[in-house]
Each structure stands twice: as C-alpha cells, then as structure tokens.
Design a protein around this motif. Structure first.
Motif, PDB file in Angstrom:
ATOM      1  N   GLN A 175       0.827  -1.204   0.000  1.00 43.74           N
ATOM      2  CA  GLN A 175       0.000   0.000   0.000  1.00 43.74           C
ATOM      3  C   GLN A 175       0.865   1.259   0.000  1.00 43.74           C
ATOM      4  OE1 GLN A 175      -2.540  -0.478   3.403  1.00 43.74           O
ATOM      5  NE2 GLN A 175      -4.041  -1.696   2.281  1.00 43.74           N
ATOM      6  N   LEU A 176       1.949   1.240   0.777  1.00 43.29           N
ATOM      7  CA  LEU A 176       2.847   2.399   0.806  1.00 43.29           C
ATOM      8  C   LEU A 176       3.516   2.611  -0.542  1.00 43.29           C
ATOM      9  CD1 LEU A 176       4.481   1.908   4.322  1.00 43.29           C
ATOM     10  CD2 LEU A 176       2.889   3.708   3.649  1.00 43.29           C
ATOM     11  N   LEU A 177       3.855   1.530  -1.216  1.00 44.34           N
ATOM     12  CA  LEU A 177       4.486   1.656  -2.530  1.00 44.34           C
ATOM     13  C   LEU A 177       3.506   2.156  -3.591  1.00 44.34           C
ATOM     14  CD1 LEU A 177       6.678  -1.567  -2.563  1.00 44.34           C
ATOM     15  CD2 LEU A 177       7.476   0.798  -2.426  1.00 44.34           C
ATOM     16  N   GLN A 178       2.217   1.970  -3.372  1.00 47.46           N
ATOM     17  CA  GLN A 178       1.203   2.406  -4.333  1.00 47.46           C
ATOM     18  C   GLN A 178       0.773   3.857  -4.133  1.00 47.46           C
ATOM     19  OE1 GLN A 178       0.304   0.545  -6.911  1.00 47.46           O
ATOM     20  NE2 GLN A 178       1.711  -1.011  -6.160  1.00 47.46           N
ATOM     21  N   GLU A 179       1.228   4.504  -3.063  1.00 48.30           N
ATOM     22  CA  GLU A 179       0.868   5.900  -2.802  1.00 48.30           C
ATOM     23  C   GLU A 179       1.319   6.787  -3.952  1.00 48.30           C
ATOM     24  OE1 GLU A 179      -0.534   7.444  -0.006  1.00 48.30           O
ATOM     25  OE2 GLU A 179      -0.953   5.519   0.951  1.00 48.30           O
ATOM     26  N   LYS A 180       0.563   7.838  -4.225  1.00 42.48           N
ATOM     27  CA  LYS A 180       0.948   8.767  -5.292  1.00 42.48           C
ATOM     28  C   LYS A 180       2.214   9.524  -4.918  1.00 42.48           C
ATOM     29  CE  LYS A 180      -3.339   9.527  -7.638  1.00 42.48           C
ATOM     30  NZ  LYS A 180      -4.153  10.499  -8.341  1.00 42.48           N
ATOM     31  N   LYS A 181       2.302   9.949  -3.663  1.00 45.49           N
ATOM     32  CA  LYS A 181       3.489  10.655  -3.197  1.00 45.49           C
ATOM     33  C   LYS A 181       4.546   9.613  -2.831  1.00 45.49           C
ATOM     34  CE  LYS A 181       4.986  13.980   0.236  1.00 45.49           C
ATOM     35  NZ  LYS A 181       4.613  14.695   1.442  1.00 45.49           N
ATOM     36  N   THR A 182       5.780   9.857  -3.216  1.00 44.20           N
ATOM     37  CA  THR A 182       6.857   8.934  -2.908  1.00 44.20           C
ATOM     38  C   THR A 182       7.120   8.949  -1.407  1.00 44.20           C
ATOM     39  OG1 THR A 182       7.827   9.494  -5.034  1.00 44.20           O
ATOM     40  CG2 THR A 182       9.192   8.257  -3.519  1.00 44.20           C
ATOM     41  N   ILE A 183       7.049   7.779  -0.779  1.00 44.53           N
ATOM     42  CA  ILE A 183       7.170   7.660   0.665  1.00 44.53           C
ATOM     43  C   ILE A 183       8.381   6.819   1.014  1.00 44.53           C
ATOM     44  CG2 ILE A 183       6.062   6.737   2.728  1.00 44.53           C
ATOM     45  CD1 ILE A 183       3.385   7.339   1.427  1.00 44.53           C
ATOM     46  N   HIS A 184       9.122   7.276   2.027  1.00 45.25           N
ATOM     47  CA  HIS A 184      10.277   6.523   2.529  1.00 45.25           C
ATOM     48  C   HIS A 184       9.758   5.308   3.310  1.00 45.25           C
ATOM     49  CE1 HIS A 184      14.182   6.606   5.116  1.00 45.25           C
ATOM     50  NE2 HIS A 184      14.130   5.579   4.314  1.00 45.25           N
ATOM     51  N   ILE A 185      10.093   4.120   2.836  1.00 48.91           N
ATOM     52  CA  ILE A 185       9.651   2.887   3.481  1.00 48.91           C
ATOM     53  C   ILE A 185      10.618   2.576   4.620  1.00 48.91           C
ATOM     54  CG2 ILE A 185       9.107   0.445   3.151  1.00 48.91           C
ATOM     55  CD1 ILE A 185       7.366   2.314   1.467  1.00 48.91           C
ATOM     56  N   ASN A 186      10.137   2.733   5.865  1.00 45.34           N
ATOM     57  CA  ASN A 186      10.947   2.409   7.032  1.00 45.34           C
ATOM     58  C   ASN A 186      10.081   1.721   8.092  1.00 45.34           C
ATOM     59  OD1 ASN A 186       9.512   4.515   8.208  1.00 45.34           O
ATOM     60  ND2 ASN A 186      11.153   5.982   7.948  1.00 45.34           N
ATOM     61  N   VAL A 187      10.718   1.221   9.131  1.00 44.08           N
ATOM     62  CA  VAL A 187       9.993   0.467  10.164  1.00 44.08           C
ATOM     63  C   VAL A 187       8.935   1.342  10.822  1.00 44.08           C
ATOM     64  CG1 VAL A 187      10.219  -0.766  12.350  1.00 44.08           C
ATOM     65  CG2 VAL A 187      11.927  -1.098  10.575  1.00 44.08           C
ATOM     66  N   SER A 188       9.259   2.580  11.069  1.00 43.82           N
ATOM     67  CA  SER A 188       8.314   3.490  11.703  1.00 43.82           C
ATOM     68  C   SER A 188       7.064   3.685  10.849  1.00 43.82           C
ATOM     69  CB  SER A 188       8.988   4.834  11.959  1.00 43.82           C
ATOM     70  OG  SER A 188       8.082   5.752  12.490  1.00 43.82           O
ATOM     71  N   ARG A 189       7.248   3.923   9.571  1.00 48.44           N
ATOM     72  CA  ARG A 189       6.113   4.147   8.662  1.00 48.44           C
ATOM     73  C   ARG A 189       5.237   2.892   8.575  1.00 48.44           C
ATOM     74  NH1 ARG A 189       4.633   8.859   6.081  1.00 48.44           N
ATOM     75  NH2 ARG A 189       6.834   9.229   5.891  1.00 48.44           N
ATOM     76  N   ILE A 190       5.869   1.737   8.477  1.00 43.58           N
ATOM     77  CA  ILE A 190       5.122   0.480   8.397  1.00 43.58           C
ATOM     78  C   ILE A 190       4.371   0.232   9.698  1.00 43.58           C
ATOM     79  CG2 ILE A 190       5.332  -2.032   8.170  1.00 43.58           C
ATOM     80  CD1 ILE A 190       7.806  -1.439   6.347  1.00 43.58           C
ATOM     81  N   VAL A 231      12.874  -2.384   3.791  1.00 44.60           N
ATOM     82  CA  VAL A 231      13.136  -1.039   4.317  1.00 44.60           C
ATOM     83  C   VAL A 231      14.229  -0.377   3.483  1.00 44.60           C
ATOM     84  CG1 VAL A 231      14.119   0.171   6.294  1.00 44.60           C
ATOM     85  CG2 VAL A 231      12.339  -1.522   6.643  1.00 44.60           C
ATOM     86  N   GLU A 232      14.009   0.901   3.161  1.00 42.78           N
ATOM     87  CA  GLU A 232      14.945   1.661   2.330  1.00 42.78           C
ATOM     88  C   GLU A 232      15.892   2.485   3.204  1.00 42.78           C
ATOM     89  OE1 GLU A 232      12.315   2.917  -1.511  1.00 42.78           O
ATOM     90  OE2 GLU A 232      12.027   4.089   0.315  1.00 42.78           O
ATOM     91  N   THR A 233      17.146   2.559   2.789  1.00 42.02           N
ATOM     92  CA  THR A 233      18.072   3.502   3.411  1.00 42.02           C
ATOM     93  C   THR A 233      17.740   4.889   2.861  1.00 42.02           C
ATOM     94  OG1 THR A 233      19.720   3.296   1.656  1.00 42.02           O
ATOM     95  CG2 THR A 233      19.899   1.748   3.515  1.00 42.02           C
ATOM     96  N   LYS A 234      18.332   5.909   3.447  1.00 44.74           N
ATOM     97  CA  LYS A 234      18.093   7.270   2.939  1.00 44.74           C
ATOM     98  C   LYS A 234      18.551   7.386   1.488  1.00 44.74           C
ATOM     99  CE  LYS A 234      18.153   9.918   7.171  1.00 44.74           C
ATOM    100  NZ  LYS A 234      18.750  11.028   7.916  1.00 44.74           N
ATOM    101  N   GLU A 235      19.697   6.795   1.194  1.00 40.48           N
ATOM    102  CA  GLU A 235      20.219   6.862  -0.172  1.00 40.48           C
ATOM    103  C   GLU A 235      19.298   6.136  -1.151  1.00 40.48           C
ATOM    104  OE1 GLU A 235      23.908   4.855  -2.386  1.00 40.48           O
ATOM    105  OE2 GLU A 235      24.489   6.235  -0.768  1.00 40.48           O
ATOM    106  N   GLN A 236      18.799   4.966  -0.775  1.00 34.53           N
ATOM    107  CA  GLN A 236      17.882   4.225  -1.642  1.00 34.53           C
ATOM    108  C   GLN A 236      16.603   5.020  -1.866  1.00 34.53           C
ATOM    109  OE1 GLN A 236      17.631   0.701   0.767  1.00 34.53           O
ATOM    110  NE2 GLN A 236      18.894  -0.488  -0.659  1.00 34.53           N
ATOM    111  N   PHE A 237      16.101   5.674  -0.810  1.00 34.91           N
ATOM    112  CA  PHE A 237      14.897   6.467  -0.947  1.00 34.91           C
ATOM    113  C   PHE A 237      15.116   7.639  -1.894  1.00 34.91           C
ATOM    114  CE2 PHE A 237      12.515  10.236   0.560  1.00 34.91           C
ATOM    115  CZ  PHE A 237      11.281   9.871   0.042  1.00 34.91           C
TER     116      PHE A 237
END
Length: 77
Positions: A10-25, A53-59
C-alpha cells in the motif's frame, strides 16, 4: 506477516513517494510499539523488514526515479 506485506504494498502504491521504514510500516498497521520493542522476538518479520526497508540513499534514488517517470519532459531551467 501478511499484514506487514500488505502495508508495504500500500505504501508503494501511494501517489506521493514515501520513505519505506519500520516506523512508517508500524504506523500503517497500528503496531509501531510492537515493532520497535519486540522485533528481536519476530525473526521472520525482522528478515522481511530488512529486505524492504529503504536507506536514505535508496529512498533518494527511488524519489528521483519516480519524478523522472512522472514528469518525463521536465527540464531544469
């Protein structure tokens, strides 16, 4: 773990690009405290989160890539 898998998709399908991390999940599934405090007792979940989970650089790379796809004709002034 299916709940976490669904939240990541669901986070990956968001229109706005979101940093995937443990907190967000954790916030998405309403189990942030469980993930923060007891992740060491959930080895399969921990392994899965380490994969997604993405690192800052990956995000940052992910965000730029999404912008190029969304606005292919944009040129810097």
């Amino acid at each position: 773990m299916p709940v976490i898998n669904k939240a990541v998709h669901q986070l990956l399908q968001e229109k706005k690009t979101i940093h995937i991390n443990v907190s967000r999940i954790g916030k998405k599934i309403r189990r942030l405290a469980l993930l923060e405090r007891h992740l060491n007792k959930l080895p399969k979940t921990s392994d899965y989160l380490n994969e997604v989970v993405e690192t800052k650089e990956q995000f940052q790379i992910h965000r730029v890539w999404c912008e190029k796809i969304t606005f292919p004709d944009y040129k810097n002034p």
